[in-house]
Scaffold this active site. Sequence first.
Site, PDB file in Angstrom:
ATOM      1  N   SER A 252     -29.494  -7.967 -26.233  1.00  0.00           N
ATOM      2  CA  SER A 252     -28.705  -7.148 -25.759  1.00  0.00           C
ATOM      3  C   SER A 252     -26.709  -7.662 -25.400  1.00  0.00           C
ATOM      4  O   SER A 252     -25.929  -7.981 -26.595  1.00  0.00           O
ATOM      5  CB  SER A 252     -28.966  -7.211 -24.031  1.00  0.00           C
ATOM      6  N   ASP A 470     -33.979   2.343 -28.266  1.00  0.00           N
ATOM      7  CA  ASP A 470     -33.192   1.575 -26.594  1.00  0.00           C
ATOM      8  C   ASP A 470     -32.212   2.161 -25.672  1.00  0.00           C
ATOM      9  O   ASP A 470     -31.351   2.643 -26.712  1.00  0.00           O
ATOM     10  CB  ASP A 470     -32.707   0.600 -27.798  1.00  0.00           C
ATOM     11  N   HIS A 499     -36.627  -2.674 -25.190  1.00  0.00           N
ATOM     12  CA  HIS A 499     -34.505  -3.202 -25.362  1.00  0.00           C
ATOM     13  C   HIS A 499     -35.691  -4.779 -25.308  1.00  0.00           C
ATOM     14  O   HIS A 499     -35.354  -5.042 -24.831  1.00  0.00           O
ATOM     15  CB  HIS A 499     -33.963  -2.994 -23.910  1.00  0.00           C
TER      16      HIS A 499
END
Length: 545
Positions: A252, A470, A499
């Site tokens: 991320s 995602d 994710h």
Amino acid sequence: MPRRGGRAVRGSAAALTVGVAALITVTACTSPGSTAATPSNTGPDTGSSAGLNTGPSAPATDGAPDTGPIVPTDSTLHWHSCSGLTAQTGIRDCTMLSVPLDYADPGGRHISLALDMVPATAPLSQQQGILLVNPGGPGGSGLTLAAEVAEGLSPGVAADYDIVGFDPRGVGSSVPQLSCDPSFFSGPRPNYIPASAAAERALIARATMYANDCEQKFGWLLPYMTTENVARDLDSIRAAFGVAKINYFAFSYGTYLGQVYATLFPARVRRMVLDSTVDPAGVWFADNVDQDYAFQGRLNAFYAWVAQYDSTYNLGSTAAQVQASYYRARSQLLAHPADRTIGPDELDDTYLLGGYDDELWPGLAQALSSYLNSGSTTDLIGQYESYGAQNENEFAVYNAVECADVSWPRSFAYWTSEAEMVDKTAPFYAWGNTWYNAACAFWPVYGPPKPLQIKGSGLPGILMLQGTLDPATPYAGAQDAHKLLPSARMVVVEGGGNHGQSFEQPPNTCVQTYLNAYLATGALPRGAGLVNATCPATADPTPGS
């Protein structure tokens, strides 16, 4: 844009189940095993020099040498026993590292970073150096991530690395810990969706107050809470270990941090894994808008999944009916908050996690069913406490970094216009995301007009992992990042919506094959173009799992 409340981009983090991605939460769902997936092409190229870092490297930005030891043998760090949650994960080695507040003034004020480590256990001749890990955020604590990564990798690969977790500047156990208003998330909070102009003004005043509180308490720190400075902190960690290059594995927001580090210090990258990658061109306002649409798609998938099991949950036999049930619960909680704590905002925050990780779907569906069909709030409260409750330190750092990285619109009329437009087709996240970021419209630090230009020259082979669905780091943006990193190769999980793909539960063995091969030998997928290999997504959960 990264994930919030312990979830990776907004800030936050993702499959070490919800476990890592971002940001390491613990799920109570035990999933059944799955059939091992097989890579869709001939597998990683174990002979590829692109992944072995044998070619020439561009010089580091500050002219420091790019040759030297890879395995730390002359570290200046002094380790001690860990405590608290870190110790509970089984990690024994912790330390603090002093770094400059302002790298332009290295002799000036210093702050401290908290580090921990799972040491390499392979013979010294087989070891491959330090593997720095980051779960996302901005604002996510990485201390427990070291143990998660050590357990998630194949034992032989994990044994080769000193796996190093860290709390970035301002986060968790680092000093100082940034906190602007510890009561900011005391619920129930004002409805994300403003019912009137007066309600919107109240929300704007709340965002303004938070920005002012941060300036009053930490005005000296805020100008230096940028991703570029966090990247320089990474390089301080490298120097403290006494190694010439780092290995890096992140999720991320951590993937953006990796891109920035690679741009500033290309000669100091040995291997890099970017799982669920941030679009660096959209930092940060545009990336958040892209999230709104992607999260709506994931919530729609959740509604459709619940509808398949109407006999179990009794929330509707179509996705539209389940969505209507969700908004009926939201309206009821607006009028009568559960436990005097959970109103509509807290509900949205909780079910947002279902977008990050479908392993949570059975628990979220059961909580909604119990609340609407039986009037019981027990399951709902449990889901909120596990996944929806916000961490104000993470929120403070999230704002501090994103607001200072780049300029944001300063006219809130622009924000309102954008939210109203998004709300027409992606209502779930449109207003919630607006208010989560709203303090940036009033932040005391003005970021540069444009984000740092990511440059991929002089880098060794990089492994990217990405699901096509995602929501926190949408696929198109990840491919935009891929285009800027010519040495990168991407493994695409077709139909994967979680994710973070590395450590899904049940494991995606196809992804694991590529990940472990790369960290073991530098091997990369051999396919051409922007999709260098594909893996099938793991199966959806089932009720009771």
